[in-house]
Write a protein that holds these residues in place. Sequence first.
Motif, PDB file in Angstrom:
ATOM      1  N   SER A 162      -7.055  11.748  34.668  1.00 50.57           N
ATOM      2  CA  SER A 162      -6.217  11.256  33.988  1.00 50.57           C
ATOM      3  C   SER A 162      -5.934  10.034  35.662  1.00 50.57           C
ATOM      4  O   SER A 162      -7.176  10.102  36.060  1.00 50.57           O
ATOM      5  N   TYR A 163      -5.108   9.648  34.741  1.00 48.34           N
ATOM      6  CA  TYR A 163      -5.286   8.214  35.183  1.00 48.34           C
ATOM      7  C   TYR A 163      -6.248   6.882  35.237  1.00 48.34           C
ATOM      8  O   TYR A 163      -6.881   6.507  36.229  1.00 48.34           O
ATOM      9  N   PRO A 164      -6.933   7.590  33.898  1.00 45.81           N
ATOM     10  CA  PRO A 164      -8.288   6.338  34.709  1.00 45.81           C
ATOM     11  C   PRO A 164      -8.032   5.278  33.987  1.00 45.81           C
ATOM     12  O   PRO A 164      -7.296   4.043  33.924  1.00 45.81           O
ATOM     13  N   ASP A 165      -8.876   4.191  35.314  1.00 44.89           N
ATOM     14  CA  ASP A 165      -8.267   2.143  34.994  1.00 44.89           C
ATOM     15  C   ASP A 165      -9.794   2.262  34.499  1.00 44.89           C
ATOM     16  O   ASP A 165     -10.733   2.054  34.049  1.00 44.89           O
ATOM     17  N   PRO A 166      -9.319   0.953  33.530  1.00 43.35           N
ATOM     18  CA  PRO A 166      -9.469   0.412  32.474  1.00 43.35           C
ATOM     19  C   PRO A 166     -10.782  -0.804  33.341  1.00 43.35           C
ATOM     20  O   PRO A 166     -10.069  -1.128  33.332  1.00 43.35           O
ATOM     21  N   SER A 167     -11.851  -0.658  33.285  1.00 49.24           N
ATOM     22  CA  SER A 167     -12.881  -1.548  33.461  1.00 49.24           C
ATOM     23  C   SER A 167     -12.053  -2.919  33.400  1.00 49.24           C
ATOM     24  O   SER A 167     -11.383  -3.416  31.698  1.00 49.24           O
ATOM     25  N   PRO A 168     -11.875  -3.957  33.648  1.00 44.64           N
ATOM     26  CA  PRO A 168     -12.697  -3.753  35.073  1.00 44.64           C
ATOM     27  C   PRO A 168     -11.878  -4.027  36.853  1.00 44.64           C
ATOM     28  O   PRO A 168     -12.024  -3.962  37.481  1.00 44.64           O
ATOM     29  N   THR A 169     -10.483  -2.990  35.620  1.00 46.44           N
ATOM     30  CA  THR A 169      -9.636  -2.310  36.866  1.00 46.44           C
ATOM     31  C   THR A 169      -9.992  -1.734  37.954  1.00 46.44           C
ATOM     32  O   THR A 169     -10.854  -0.124  37.630  1.00 46.44           O
TER      33      THR A 169
END
Length: 204
Positions: A162-169
């Motif tokens: 859940s709630y993956p950080d989209p690159s480059p975040t």
Amino acid sequence: MRQRNVSRGVVGLFVSLAAVLALAGFAVAATVTPHATPTTDIVGTGLVNCAVATGEVGYSPASIKGGTSPETVSIWFQAKKCSAASSTTSPVPISVIGSMSFSAIQNNGCPQLGKLGTGILNLTYNYPPVPVTMIDPSVATTVTVTQSGPYWDLSGAVTAGSYPDPSPTTFTIDLKPNAIGGQNCGTGITSEYIIRAQGLLTNI
């Protein structure tokens, strides 16, 4: 006659004991709150911020002045007062629990300054207790822990769940460990408690 009275006494004792155990069992059962049975499983989307955190840091073996032995550092925290950090966040969790461990770069020396180590951070949501709607847990596979003044900075990216950080975040978590029970570098530190965050836990 005496043997018959003794037998009756023994039987009465067992009956009384059984009654007490039954009553005790009933009393215990009545005070236990059953866990919910999850009925829905969802994957959280978007990004989440949380405003406060409590938790614990553990050192195995103790961190001590002049220490040179290999050491494992463990971190547990629970973050609350969470809010959406993006327009796509759904659902907003009530709480986030994180746990990780890493091999200390500086072994079990004390104090430990600068870069402390790198490990895997596991995250779970709205637990305890078991929620009716379960949010899939998450994992951040490469999280760096750095000492910055009185704070520990955790930085990395949620890579799965859940709630993956989209690159480059990437996310940032600032925690403030405090020694427990007057422990110090001279006597050795086995545990520290986390009573608050420096600021927001950002983009978890």
